[in-house]
Scaffold this active site. Sequence first.
Site: not given
Lengths: 258, 258, 258, 258, 258, 258, 258
Positions: B39-41, B55
């Site tokens: 997941w995007t960070s 996210e």
Amino acid sequence: MAFPMPPHQTAYDRAATIFSPEGDLYQVRYAFEAVKKGWTSLGIKTNEGVVIAAEKRFIGPLVDIDDIDKIYKIDDHIGVAFAGMGGDGRILIDYARVFTVRHRLLYGEPPPVELVAKVVADVKQAYTQHGGVRPFGVALIFAGVNPDGTTKVYRTDPGGQYFSFKAIAIGSGEQVANEMFEKHYRSDMSLEEATKLALKILYAIIRKTVEDKEKAIATLPDQVELAYITVKERMFTKMTKEQVKEIADSMREELLQL
Amino acid sequence: MAFPMPPHQTAYDRAATIFSPEGDLYQVRYAFEAVKKGWTSLGIKTNEGVVIAAEKRFIGPLVDIDDIDKIYKIDDHIGVAFAGMGGDGRILIDYARVFTVRHRLLYGEPPPVELVAKVVADVKQAYTQHGGVRPFGVALIFAGVNPDGTTKVYRTDPGGQYFSFKAIAIGSGEQVANEMFEKHYRSDMSLEEATKLALKILYAIIRKTVEDKEKAIATLPDQVELAYITVKERMFTKMTKEQVKEIADSMREELLQL
Amino acid sequence: MAFPMPPHQTAYDRAATIFSPEGDLYQVRYAFEAVKKGWTSLGIKTNEGVVIAAEKRFIGPLVDIDDIDKIYKIDDHIGVAFAGMGGDGRILIDYARVFTVRHRLLYGEPPPVELVAKVVADVKQAYTQHGGVRPFGVALIFAGVNPDGTTKVYRTDPGGQYFSFKAIAIGSGEQVANEMFEKHYRSDMSLEEATKLALKILYAIIRKTVEDKEKAIATLPDQVELAYITVKERMFTKMTKEQVKEIADSMREELLQL
Amino acid sequence: MAFPMPPHQTAYDRAATIFSPEGDLYQVRYAFEAVKKGWTSLGIKTNEGVVIAAEKRFIGPLVDIDDIDKIYKIDDHIGVAFAGMGGDGRILIDYARVFTVRHRLLYGEPPPVELVAKVVADVKQAYTQHGGVRPFGVALIFAGVNPDGTTKVYRTDPGGQYFSFKAIAIGSGEQVANEMFEKHYRSDMSLEEATKLALKILYAIIRKTVEDKEKAIATLPDQVELAYITVKERMFTKMTKEQVKEIADSMREELLQL
Amino acid sequence: MAFPMPPHQTAYDRAATIFSPEGDLYQVRYAFEAVKKGWTSLGIKTNEGVVIAAEKRFIGPLVDIDDIDKIYKIDDHIGVAFAGMGGDGRILIDYARVFTVRHRLLYGEPPPVELVAKVVADVKQAYTQHGGVRPFGVALIFAGVNPDGTTKVYRTDPGGQYFSFKAIAIGSGEQVANEMFEKHYRSDMSLEEATKLALKILYAIIRKTVEDKEKAIATLPDQVELAYITVKERMFTKMTKEQVKEIADSMREELLQL
Amino acid sequence: MAFPMPPHQTAYDRAATIFSPEGDLYQVRYAFEAVKKGWTSLGIKTNEGVVIAAEKRFIGPLVDIDDIDKIYKIDDHIGVAFAGMGGDGRILIDYARVFTVRHRLLYGEPPPVELVAKVVADVKQAYTQHGGVRPFGVALIFAGVNPDGTTKVYRTDPGGQYFSFKAIAIGSGEQVANEMFEKHYRSDMSLEEATKLALKILYAIIRKTVEDKEKAIATLPDQVELAYITVKERMFTKMTKEQVKEIADSMREELLQL
Amino acid sequence: MAFPMPPHQTAYDRAATIFSPEGDLYQVRYAFEAVKKGWTSLGIKTNEGVVIAAEKRFIGPLVDIDDIDKIYKIDDHIGVAFAGMGGDGRILIDYARVFTVRHRLLYGEPPPVELVAKVVADVKQAYTQHGGVRPFGVALIFAGVNPDGTTKVYRTDPGGQYFSFKAIAIGSGEQVANEMFEKHYRSDMSLEEATKLALKILYAIIRKTVEDKEKAIATLPDQVELAYITVKERMFTKMTKEQVKEIADSMREELLQL
């Protein structure tokens, strides 16, 4: 297996602890390749002191290049730069620092430059002879001023060897740099001349990817780190971007001719 | 074996402790792939403080998304987000927390942000050089305010390296995010502007899977975590869903145009 | 080898410590398969408390099914059920119990549910990163009431991750169960409603192998274990066969319609 | 390799620490095969007590069959029989005995039967998850009377699981035996009836290799070991050959009809 | 594999701990190859003392050849030179030095030369018999004067053996050197004659790559290291470049005739 | 590989820690082969005591056969003989002796024969279940008189099992010997009769390689070792060559008829 | 693999810890090959004492053959010679010496010869049963006089066995030597006769490579080491070259006839 590979590589290059029939350690060779892909670093010794310089390659606008170091202080009288795998280099630099502090505590005096290079090379040697590990994918340049006032530049290799140099570069630009050293290095250079030679070499390397000469010059303060230790003061000093810019400006004509 | 594979993969990618002939560690590369599926960070630094955002992907209605954290407090002055394998990330975050507490106890002051990133990267490096383990399949973004008031954002990689960034994203949306950073990031942004940029970026990423713009905006409070540390207060603060919603509402027009 | 196998499986799935080129750990995936073959277990949280339920599959008339547990008490406020390899599950449940007792002794209060799920997940993570072992072939559902009165349901996976759920099932019936959860779960359910939903789901799963509806209902007290912890009493309580029968009888019409 | 083998066996069955793609541990399966080749052992629980019985196969006239035990006392209230590799069984029985003695010393009371089965199963589980060892090639039946007067029969498997049974047999005759259990076992049997059922089952198994019924009956005292623990006395008691003969004689008509 | 290799090499040369069917250790053989590629070193014993000499090959103008040692002092009465992998040699020389110091402390007297050669050979032997390591890729020549006034020259091999020699050379020029020793060595040589013989031999080896005789002579002070220990003084003494030049000049005619 | 091998052998027989699909340990089987190639040893129990006998094969005139033992005393009341790999046997006999001495010290009485056989078998079992070792390539016959006056003969196998025998032989002549035991052994034999049976059996085995009967008889005192322990004296006694000769002479007629 | 190899060698000879299907340890066999390539050593026992002799092969004029030992003193009453890998032999001889000194300290008396042979053989056995090492590639002959005045000669093998001999040779000339022993050895030989027999045997072996008989005789003092221990004095004594020459001269006629 359907893919043709040279037989020696197939057979002997899976562990640092296996000799090839020619007496080579292939994993050590491959670790050298990691060094050759690294950012260029160099060291020069003169009678007045040593110069360490390193390229900080442009890796995108988001990286805070000012916050990234390529030259590290080991002690007042020793600096180090490296080429190759960053994590590996960091571990060995930490090791050198701890060794230096201990040496001062135990003996009440700073270690000679060679001793620091040697203990780091000893760690590297161990990682080429014992199973379950890989060699360090990094070369380091230790440059400094000995307690007796002599200046020294050592390169430690992934295989655990180290040599003394007058001037040496490692990393992706090492061929360009060392050729320029062979042409321009003089053992009676002043520290200032050595600093300018270092800058010139890194400019030549940067120019390989930056067409526009002016732009390449302008980028120097950002993409070059410069440090020196004088015999007189024995105090590792990293130049500010302003200082680098000043030197670059003073060499403008010379650089434009490259 | 009857299946054609590129020879290097076949030969050198079964252990982190084997160099390929080009000096690469394939297992480290593959660990990066685990990061790229995460997941995007993201993290942003401004003069007023740092912003961390992450996210929280929708993984079914049974998951209690409110009870899942993607941003963690390391200390009052440092926060962290990660992308990649969750278990691996958790272990390293625990390690960073214990290190920070010990540092406070030993030295009576909080560690600088870089030091925390470095000790985590040192652990990662060790897992790329010693046999019988695999590299950590996770990248972490440490963002915080140093004791001297400077703001910092570091990314640690599976290979044991770390870099300083002005703004950086990791995970499956990292390409989208970093392109937006390159376009919109300014080092003189206010913390509020940075927070909005973070939300805008995550909205853009969420929009890739949610057709309806309104719906995507509505989902933001649930699927975005936002945290900040100001230079003034140096107190890690995670926003409530209401706060996220408020910001999202204030940006409504801007988001609808994306 | 004469047998065609997908190249990745052939190459990267022999140890948990090897990443595939896509950044996956195949051994962890295979451990999930062991979970998917296990007996179904489930957990539900409501504002009034949590429900844990588990299927005890009929494995022959000689087995003393009454003497086999599928739901275990960790502490007064936490229960656990698992799916997958029984020996592996037992080891981890013991570990969780010892941790809980130690926590009480050290801090004078019971640990929050998440902490117990986390320490078990930490053990699982370690078994995916270090050589010479295999991952745990088991998933566990920890359900309980926190000291602050909130209710929690966590699932820990073979890969070392854990997530918070409103309601979740694991094991061979997990697809059926989770689809029913998605349809029937409401966060404002009473504990009684949640208990009935649990029974209904396990009935649906048992019905897959038992043609006759009446027979399937009659078998419920033997083949279903039900436990609950209320927010008020915080006391793990397993229902007797009589209690299960009573509930089943009260739902008779509803079950016959499935 | 020129020999066709099923791909899974080729690929995943060389170590207990490797999952097959279906989530199975092949080495554990193979260890079960060692159990299935062992001499038959069985256990029965009744309200009056438990019965343990074991076959002592004729392995030549030089063996001193009277000096070979197949049923062992763990403590006054627990007995054990095994099927599979003799050395493995002995090690685990020793382990159970030491555990039981320690339990008595520590807690001043004998351990429940299940606890003994559990600690042995825990050892077995460890041998399926850690490298450099093989699973135990043995199943054990622990039968006994708990401190609370309940009777218990547990079977521990090579994979580290254990189950509670009303009556169970293991070893080469387990299929014959368990079919007879399913037909004849009643939970309200007297201990005497259970003893007779045990003898009948072992007679049926011996008859598979001994044509002559009379001869098979005559051989029973030599080839069958019988032990029991009553709820009243809680004292592991092995029958003498004379006692076995007496029972066999009393069942003569019944046996001849098999 | 598509590449033809001699079967023994394929089969038995991957670890020092595997004998070939002929009773050979191939890895030890390959380590000898590393020795044969090393810079030439030699030792000579005479009644007056021992001479150690070594070639310092020209490896580019940047190397500070004056700062590189090929001959090391172990103690006042023992010197050492090596051929092969530099890191390996350094480790063993350190080991010999520590041993010598300890011996002096423990016994109040310096160790005999053979004992030092033996303990180093013992370390080498261990690295040929235990797994997870490789043999040392280095041969060493220990030369010295024993406490009883006898002179000794020992060579230790990668396989853990050592032999006593009158005069011996190792490294890439060992064949040339040893042939010259066989022709010119006399056990009643003076130390001066032995020194000249050493210089002559290294000149002959250097001449293989340097066409011009005058140039080869001129290069001797830079590329040859010479050391000696006299029976009288028992004090390891390395010659200065000036001293080497003086001897070279005095032998000018003789060298030009080679 | 071009050579046809049975698939199971190829696949499962490289380590004692791998089960074959049939639940066998091939390495243990192969260790039995080492036993079957050993010199024949045997043990007999009678009511008066036990007899141990062993063949000392002629292995050339230079061997000092009188100085080689095949039967060893463990304690006054226990003797042992072995067949298989001599070094392995020696290690286990030493182990048994140390155990026996410790037992006497700890408990003030000699251990029963079975206990000694059991502890040796326990060591053997461990070498079949743990990696990095091979099973012991040796079987041992422990024969002795228990503290309670009963006589015992146990055989321990490479796989870690042991059995009680009336009379048993191991080694290359075991088939011949055991067939003769089956024919001639009687449990009411006197010790003298048992001794003669032992001699007769070994004579029969020697006769397989020595044509001439007279010569075979003459060779008995040299090639047969005989020992006994009586119930009365409980003192391990090895016969002298003269005693063996005396018995052989007394059996002359009987032996010539074989 | 394209090269035909016997299947057993391919399959079972890569580690000492793997039995072949015939119960053999191939690595131990191969270690014997290393012995068979060694320099010949021999030992003889007589009533007056023992003789040890060894060949010192001519390996070039530079080797200081006088400074190389092939026969070592273990204690006053025991000597040893070896054949095979020199480094391995040295390690075991050191071990034997330390054992002997310890025995004297512990028990106040020298150990019997067999005990020394046994402890060395025990070490060798361990190196055939445990992984990660190779067997010792050396055989040793221990010869000495026991405290009780008996004389003993033992040979220890790479596999961990040892035997007692009247006279025995090992190494490349062992076949020639042992045939001569069989012809000429008499147990009532005087020590002088045994010494001469030893010299004659080594002469016969040297003659295989030296055509000229006179030259072969002349070379004896250089290439033969002779040592003895008399029952009377029990003092290991190595002969001087002069003493060897004297004996050789006295045997001149006899040697010329060989």
